[in-house]
Design a protein around this motif. Structure first.
Motif, PDB file in Angstrom:
ATOM      1  N   GLU A 266      10.883 -47.152 -36.705  1.00  0.00           N
ATOM      2  CA  GLU A 266      11.175 -47.553 -38.084  1.00  0.00           C
ATOM      3  C   GLU A 266      12.573 -47.117 -38.500  1.00  0.00           C
ATOM      4  OE1 GLU A 266       8.018 -45.916 -40.463  1.00  0.00           O
ATOM      5  OE2 GLU A 266       6.508 -47.224 -39.542  1.00  0.00           O
ATOM      6  N   GLU A 267      12.922 -45.870 -38.189  1.00  0.00           N
ATOM      7  CA  GLU A 267      14.227 -45.342 -38.593  1.00  0.00           C
ATOM      8  C   GLU A 267      15.377 -46.066 -37.896  1.00  0.00           C
ATOM      9  OE1 GLU A 267      16.540 -41.093 -38.631  1.00  0.00           O
ATOM     10  OE2 GLU A 267      14.467 -41.189 -39.336  1.00  0.00           O
TER      11      GLU A 267
ATOM     12  N   GLU B 153       7.710 -43.620 -35.935  1.00  0.00           N
ATOM     13  CA  GLU B 153       8.664 -43.207 -36.966  1.00  0.00           C
ATOM     14  C   GLU B 153      10.101 -43.429 -36.493  1.00  0.00           C
ATOM     15  OE1 GLU B 153       6.081 -39.598 -39.009  1.00  0.00           O
ATOM     16  OE2 GLU B 153       7.159 -39.208 -37.124  1.00  0.00           O
TER      17      GLU B 153
ATOM     18  N   LEU C  90      15.852 -37.631 -32.163  1.00  0.00           N
ATOM     19  CA  LEU C  90      14.813 -37.809 -33.184  1.00  0.00           C
ATOM     20  C   LEU C  90      13.446 -37.382 -32.659  1.00  0.00           C
ATOM     21  CD1 LEU C  90      15.893 -41.245 -34.708  1.00  0.00           C
ATOM     22  CD2 LEU C  90      15.960 -39.007 -35.848  1.00  0.00           C
TER      23      LEU C  90
END
Length: 186
Positions: free
Chosen positions: A146-147, A143, A133
């Motif tokens: 969160e994912e 981010e 990621l």
């Protein structure tokens, strides 16, 4: 202006009151500087940790608010300098690696790409996910957190661990290769 006697910093109860009083204000200030609320929280927490660790040796000659303001400002500037230094180093290493790979020819490059793919496949699942990621989807740590439903600090740990494992499992300095040839590895 709130003057805090040096001796009062030594008690946990007073320190906690000061933390609660100024923490949100300082986070807001550092967020304005950085544009990143998560980074701001990390930097402000580091300032408070350092203050707690040096509480027996510190002398606050101004208001405590002014002292913390300056400490957070200095910590932010230090962070910016560290980031710039790290980016310059990565950029230099990237170009050196690119030159070395180009000199070796396309056959060697495909062998190295395969070695990197295998090393990435051997990473623990969460490390692999966080690493991909970050490096291939270009997501920020916030981010990714969160994912994946984890904290930013855990993301940092996963990515650091991934880089260490990749460096150990690849027999040539190819962990930098990963940073350069992301499109070849997808």
């Amino acid at each position: 202006m709130t003057r805090i006697p040096d001796s009062s910093l030594k008690t946990a109860a007073t320190f906690e009151k000061l933390f609660k009083r100024y923490y949100a204000w300082l986070c807001h200030y550092v967020t304005k500087l950085s544009g990143d609320p998560d980074l701001a929280e990390d930097l402000v927490q580091e300032v408070f940790i350092k203050l707690w660790e040096s509480r027996y040796y510190i002398t606050v000659r101004t208001s405590f608010k002014h002292y913390l303001f300056k400490a957070c400002h200095r910590r932010f500037l230090q962070y910016v300098r560290e980031e710039k230094k790290e980016n310059n180093l990565l950029n230099t290493l990237k170009w050196e690696t690119l030159y070395d790979l180009q000199a070796e020819g396309p056959q060697h490059m495909s062998v190295k790409i395969q070695a990197v793919r295998q090393a990435i496949d051997q990473l623990p699942p969460k490390c692999k996910e966080a690493f991909l990621l970050s490096r291939y989807n270009q997501l920020k740590y916030r981010e990714i957190a969160e994912e994946m439903g984890i904290s930013i600090k855990t993301v940092e740990i996963h990515i650091s661990k991934a880089l260490v494992l990749l460096k150990q499992n690849i027999s040539f300095p190819l962990y930098l290769f990963i940073l350069i040839f992301q499109e070849f590895l997808n």
